[in-house]
Design a protein around this motif. Sequence first.
Motif, short mmCIF file in Angstrom:
data_model
loop_
_atom_site.label_atom_id
_atom_site.label_comp_id
_atom_site.label_asym_id
_atom_site.label_seq_id
_atom_site.Cartn_x
_atom_site.Cartn_y
_atom_site.Cartn_z
N SER A 97 -95.49 88.61 27.89
CA SER A 97 -94.28 89.43 27.96
C SER A 97 -94.11 90.20 26.65
CB SER A 97 -93.06 88.54 28.18
OG SER A 97 -92.80 87.76 27.02
N ALA A 98 -93.26 91.22 26.70
CA ALA A 98 -92.94 91.98 25.49
C ALA A 98 -92.32 91.07 24.44
CB ALA A 98 -92.00 93.13 25.83
N GLU A 99 -91.51 90.11 24.87
CA GLU A 99 -90.88 89.17 23.94
C GLU A 99 -91.91 88.29 23.25
OE1 GLU A 99 -89.88 89.55 27.18
OE2 GLU A 99 -88.08 90.73 26.76
N GLN A 100 -92.92 87.82 24.01
CA GLN A 100 -93.98 87.00 23.41
C GLN A 100 -94.78 87.80 22.38
OE1 GLN A 100 -95.67 86.00 27.29
NE2 GLN A 100 -95.52 83.82 26.72
N ARG A 101 -95.08 89.04 22.72
CA ARG A 101 -95.83 89.90 21.79
C ARG A 101 -95.02 90.13 20.52
NH1 ARG A 101 -100.23 92.92 24.16
NH2 ARG A 101 -100.32 92.50 26.38
N GLU A 102 -93.73 90.44 20.68
CA GLU A 102 -92.91 90.71 19.50
C GLU A 102 -92.77 89.47 18.63
OE1 GLU A 102 -88.47 92.14 18.11
OE2 GLU A 102 -89.13 92.61 20.15
N GLN A 103 -92.50 88.33 19.24
CA GLN A 103 -92.32 87.11 18.44
C GLN A 103 -93.60 86.77 17.68
OE1 GLN A 103 -89.28 85.45 17.96
NE2 GLN A 103 -90.54 84.76 16.26
N ALA A 104 -94.74 86.89 18.33
CA ALA A 104 -96.02 86.61 17.67
C ALA A 104 -96.26 87.59 16.52
CB ALA A 104 -97.17 86.66 18.67
N GLY A 105 -95.92 88.87 16.73
CA GLY A 105 -96.08 89.88 15.67
C GLY A 105 -95.16 89.61 14.50
N ARG A 106 -93.92 89.25 14.79
CA ARG A 106 -92.96 88.93 13.72
C ARG A 106 -93.43 87.70 12.94
NH1 ARG A 106 -88.03 91.26 13.45
NH2 ARG A 106 -87.45 92.72 15.10
N ASP A 107 -93.91 86.69 13.66
CA ASP A 107 -94.40 85.47 12.99
C ASP A 107 -95.62 85.79 12.11
OD1 ASP A 107 -92.41 84.04 14.28
OD2 ASP A 107 -93.76 83.18 15.80
N ALA A 108 -96.51 86.66 12.61
CA ALA A 108 -97.69 87.04 11.83
C ALA A 108 -97.28 87.78 10.56
CB ALA A 108 -98.63 87.90 12.67
N ALA A 109 -96.30 88.66 10.66
CA ALA A 109 -95.83 89.40 9.48
C ALA A 109 -95.24 88.42 8.45
CB ALA A 109 -94.80 90.44 9.88
N LYS A 110 -94.49 87.45 8.91
CA LYS A 110 -93.91 86.45 8.00
C LYS A 110 -95.02 85.63 7.32
CE LYS A 110 -89.59 86.08 10.51
NZ LYS A 110 -88.83 85.32 11.50
N ARG A 111 -96.07 85.29 8.07
CA ARG A 111 -97.20 84.55 7.47
C ARG A 111 -97.90 85.40 6.42
NH1 ARG A 111 -98.01 83.08 12.72
NH2 ARG A 111 -99.76 84.51 12.98
N MET A 112 -98.05 86.70 6.71
CA MET A 112 -98.69 87.59 5.74
C MET A 112 -97.90 87.61 4.43
SD MET A 112 -99.87 90.76 8.13
CE MET A 112 -100.67 91.61 6.79
N PHE A 113 -96.58 87.73 4.54
CA PHE A 113 -95.75 87.74 3.34
C PHE A 113 -95.87 86.41 2.59
CE2 PHE A 113 -91.80 87.03 1.03
CZ PHE A 113 -91.72 88.19 0.28
N ALA A 114 -95.82 85.31 3.32
CA ALA A 114 -95.91 83.98 2.71
C ALA A 114 -97.27 83.78 2.02
CB ALA A 114 -95.68 82.89 3.75
#
Length: 157
Positions: free
Chosen positions: A52-69
């Motif tokens: 779903s679009a929600e699954q894609r967005e959540q995974a993308g947001r989580d990946a961005a947070k991991r990149m920052f961390a």
Amino acid sequence: AREGDPEPLDGLLTAGLVDAHTQLELSALGLIPGGSFLAWFDGLMQAGHGLSAEQREQAGRDAAKRMFAQGHAVVCDISNRGDTAPWLLDAGLSGVVQHEHLGLDRAALPDILAEVLQVGEVARVPGAIVHTRPAPHAPTSTAPALIALCARAPTWR
């Protein structure tokens, strides 16, 4: 150490990392195996079905947070939808979202060209800025007029 100096850091202090080609929209797909480009691409297309679009967005947001961390500071994200700037900003990252366009169908080209002209947004939060701009997909999948328009699009306002 001199009197009044802060405690030494436990680790190594370096400049933030720069990732010149992410595709946060694909984060939900995980690693796609394939021995050749065509096998990998076929696996990529199959892996995307059912998300779903929600699954894609959540995974993308989580990946961005991991990149920052993990120490990233600046990212160039390649996005088919062009809507990943908030994901980067919410994670504390700065950078550019390259809103990727493709198309060879002459009948659809006017609509695609009109969409390209609307891109060029700048989004800011304290400590981070993200520019969104159009980018052609590839010479084999993008009409010459669309490539030329993307090249002439303003970098930012």
